[in-house]
Design a protein around this motif. Structure first.
Motif, PDB file in Angstrom:
ATOM      1  N   PHE A   1     -39.917   5.850  60.269  1.00 56.98           N
ATOM      2  CA  PHE A   1     -40.422   6.663  59.167  1.00 56.98           C
ATOM      3  C   PHE A   1     -40.818   8.070  59.611  1.00 56.98           C
ATOM      4  N   ASP A   2     -40.340   8.470  60.772  1.00 53.28           N
ATOM      5  CA  ASP A   2     -40.700   9.779  61.311  1.00 53.28           C
ATOM      6  C   ASP A   2     -39.704  10.868  60.934  1.00 53.28           C
ATOM      7  N   ASN A   3     -39.292  10.857  59.688  1.00 54.23           N
ATOM      8  CA  ASN A   3     -38.400  11.895  59.165  1.00 54.23           C
ATOM      9  C   ASN A   3     -38.601  11.991  57.657  1.00 54.23           C
ATOM     10  N   ASP A   4     -38.236  13.134  57.118  1.00 55.27           N
ATOM     11  CA  ASP A   4     -38.449  13.393  55.686  1.00 55.27           C
ATOM     12  C   ASP A   4     -37.739  12.390  54.789  1.00 55.27           C
ATOM     13  N   THR A   5     -36.513  12.030  55.143  1.00 60.33           N
ATOM     14  CA  THR A   5     -35.735  11.125  54.288  1.00 60.33           C
ATOM     15  C   THR A   5     -36.382   9.754  54.199  1.00 60.33           C
TER      16      THR A   5
ATOM     17  N   ALA B   1     -39.547   9.037  54.746  1.00 57.70           N
ATOM     18  CA  ALA B   1     -40.817   9.173  54.020  1.00 57.70           C
ATOM     19  C   ALA B   1     -40.567   9.212  52.512  1.00 57.70           C
ATOM     20  N   ASP B   2     -39.511   9.911  52.100  1.00 59.82           N
ATOM     21  CA  ASP B   2     -39.145   9.934  50.678  1.00 59.82           C
ATOM     22  C   ASP B   2     -38.719   8.546  50.197  1.00 59.82           C
ATOM     23  N   PHE B   3     -37.998   7.809  51.051  1.00 59.86           N
ATOM     24  CA  PHE B   3     -37.582   6.446  50.720  1.00 59.86           C
ATOM     25  C   PHE B   3     -38.814   5.566  50.509  1.00 59.86           C
ATOM     26  N   ALA B   4     -39.839   5.736  51.345  1.00 59.06           N
ATOM     27  CA  ALA B   4     -41.076   4.967  51.195  1.00 59.06           C
ATOM     28  C   ALA B   4     -41.731   5.269  49.851  1.00 59.06           C
ATOM     29  N   CYS B   5     -41.720   6.529  49.449  1.00 61.74           N
ATOM     30  CA  CYS B   5     -42.278   6.903  48.138  1.00 61.74           C
ATOM     31  C   CYS B   5     -41.487   6.254  47.009  1.00 61.74           C
ATOM     32  N   THR B   6     -40.161   6.242  47.152  1.00 61.60           N
ATOM     33  CA  THR B   6     -39.320   5.600  46.143  1.00 61.60           C
ATOM     34  C   THR B   6     -39.651   4.111  46.052  1.00 61.60           C
ATOM     35  N   LEU B   7     -39.849   3.471  47.192  1.00 60.88           N
ATOM     36  CA  LEU B   7     -40.236   2.055  47.191  1.00 60.88           C
ATOM     37  C   LEU B   7     -41.559   1.859  46.460  1.00 60.88           C
ATOM     38  N   ASP B   8     -42.520   2.724  46.742  1.00 61.75           N
ATOM     39  CA  ASP B   8     -43.826   2.609  46.084  1.00 61.75           C
ATOM     40  C   ASP B   8     -43.718   2.773  44.569  1.00 61.75           C
TER      41      ASP B   8
ATOM     42  N   TRP C   1     -28.709  11.051  56.051  1.00 63.26           N
ATOM     43  CA  TRP C   1     -29.761  10.669  55.104  1.00 63.26           C
ATOM     44  C   TRP C   1     -29.658   9.195  54.746  1.00 63.26           C
ATOM     45  N   HIS C   2     -28.425   8.700  54.612  1.00 64.79           N
ATOM     46  CA  HIS C   2     -28.254   7.286  54.271  1.00 64.79           C
ATOM     47  C   HIS C   2     -28.657   6.403  55.456  1.00 64.79           C
ATOM     48  N   ALA C   3     -28.288   6.844  56.654  1.00 60.93           N
ATOM     49  CA  ALA C   3     -28.655   6.091  57.850  1.00 60.93           C
ATOM     50  C   ALA C   3     -30.173   6.051  58.026  1.00 60.93           C
ATOM     51  N   GLU C   4     -30.841   7.167  57.773  1.00 59.72           N
ATOM     52  CA  GLU C   4     -32.302   7.209  57.906  1.00 59.72           C
ATOM     53  C   GLU C   4     -32.982   6.255  56.928  1.00 59.72           C
ATOM     54  N   GLU C   5     -32.472   6.183  55.713  1.00 61.22           N
ATOM     55  CA  GLU C   5     -33.022   5.225  54.743  1.00 61.22           C
ATOM     56  C   GLU C   5     -32.811   3.791  55.229  1.00 61.22           C
ATOM     57  N   SER C   6     -31.640   3.528  55.785  1.00 57.01           N
ATOM     58  CA  SER C   6     -31.342   2.175  56.251  1.00 57.01           C
ATOM     59  C   SER C   6     -32.192   1.778  57.448  1.00 57.01           C
ATOM     60  N   VAL C   7     -32.443   2.701  58.347  1.00 59.98           N
ATOM     61  CA  VAL C   7     -33.325   2.409  59.487  1.00 59.98           C
ATOM     62  C   VAL C   7     -34.725   2.074  58.972  1.00 59.98           C
ATOM     63  N   ALA C   8     -35.202   2.827  58.013  1.00 57.72           N
ATOM     64  CA  ALA C   8     -36.523   2.553  57.434  1.00 57.72           C
ATOM     65  C   ALA C   8     -36.536   1.185  56.750  1.00 57.72           C
ATOM     66  N   ALA C   9     -35.497   0.891  55.980  1.00 60.60           N
ATOM     67  CA  ALA C   9     -35.418  -0.405  55.298  1.00 60.60           C
ATOM     68  C   ALA C   9     -35.364  -1.545  56.315  1.00 60.60           C
ATOM     69  N   ALA C  10     -34.583  -1.372  57.370  1.00 61.49           N
ATOM     70  CA  ALA C  10     -34.474  -2.403  58.409  1.00 61.49           C
ATOM     71  C   ALA C  10     -35.817  -2.615  59.107  1.00 61.49           C
ATOM     72  N   ALA C  11     -36.565  -1.546  59.319  1.00 65.63           N
ATOM     73  CA  ALA C  11     -37.887  -1.672  59.950  1.00 65.63           C
ATOM     74  C   ALA C  11     -38.831  -2.493  59.074  1.00 65.63           C
TER      75      ALA C  11
ATOM     76  N   THR D   1     -47.513   3.403  59.789  1.00 66.42           N
ATOM     77  CA  THR D   1     -47.509   4.854  59.667  1.00 66.42           C
ATOM     78  C   THR D   1     -47.896   5.290  58.258  1.00 66.42           C
ATOM     79  N   THR D   2     -48.525   6.416  58.146  1.00 66.47           N
ATOM     80  CA  THR D   2     -48.889   6.936  56.828  1.00 66.47           C
ATOM     81  C   THR D   2     -47.656   7.379  56.043  1.00 66.47           C
ATOM     82  N   TYR D   3     -46.516   7.496  56.707  1.00 67.48           N
ATOM     83  CA  TYR D   3     -45.290   7.910  56.036  1.00 67.48           C
ATOM     84  C   TYR D   3     -44.510   6.724  55.467  1.00 67.48           C
ATOM     85  N   GLY D   4     -44.950   5.511  55.753  1.00 62.40           N
ATOM     86  CA  GLY D   4     -44.301   4.319  55.220  1.00 62.40           C
ATOM     87  C   GLY D   4     -44.834   3.986  53.846  1.00 62.40           C
ATOM     88  N   PRO D   5     -44.333   2.919  53.254  1.00 64.53           N
ATOM     89  CA  PRO D   5     -44.810   2.536  51.923  1.00 64.53           C
ATOM     90  C   PRO D   5     -46.293   2.167  51.946  1.00 64.53           C
TER      91      PRO D   5
END
Length: 145
Positions: free
Chosen positions: A9-13, A15-22, A50-60, A74-78
């Motif tokens: 979650f250490d990137n803008d994409t 962090a945005d994905f986490a917001c979308t999840l929320d 950007w798609h890969a970054e979202e997938s890494v976050a989802a996999a985490a 992290t505060t950048y996660g959901p």
């Protein structure tokens, strides 16, 4: 890259994905994770970063629910609660991470152009290992010496 470290979650994409999840209805959050990972797995051409970054976050997030997984703190996660994911999602997440590390992946190329590339690759491999742990060697009394 709007990236500040190697974490999922250490990137803008991400962090945005986490917001979308929320902002997604609680009963639709697993579907969002699944569709994000599946889209990466299905990508046969060049995988955009950007798609890969979202997938890494989802996999985490999936890995966090595995027996050896670490919680995403992290505060950048959901910030909203996630459902208990179906166990079949682990294999999809592992396959998505394989695709992120494969050739024709912009994110892998970007990281490989940095000094932190090997560390980033190791972090992705560690996530994958949590998703697909190797079975413990079994001791078979018939073969004891």
């Amino acid at each position: 890259m709007g990236t500040w470290d190697i974490g999922p979650f250490d990137n803008d994409t991400a962090a945005d994905f986490a917001c979308t999840l929320d902002e997604t209805a609680p009963d639709e959050r697993e579907d969002l994770i699944r569709s994000t990972l599946a889209a990466t797995v299905r990508t046969r051409d060049y995988l955009d970063s950007w798609h890969a970054e979202e997938s890494v976050a989802a996999a985490a997030l999936v890995a966090a629910q595995c027996p050896d997984g670490e919680p995403v703190t992290t505060t950048y996660g959901p910030s909203e609660a996630l459902p208990c994911f179906a166990t079949d999602l682990r294999a999809v997440a592992a396959e998505a991470l394989d695709r992120v590390l494969a050739e024709e992946s912009e994110l892998a190329e970007l990281w490989d152009d940095t000094d932190s590339g090997p560390q980033w690759r190791r972090s992705i491999s560690d996530l994958r290992a949590i998703l697909t742990p190797q079975p413990e060697p079994r001791e078979d009394p018939l073969f004891e010496i």
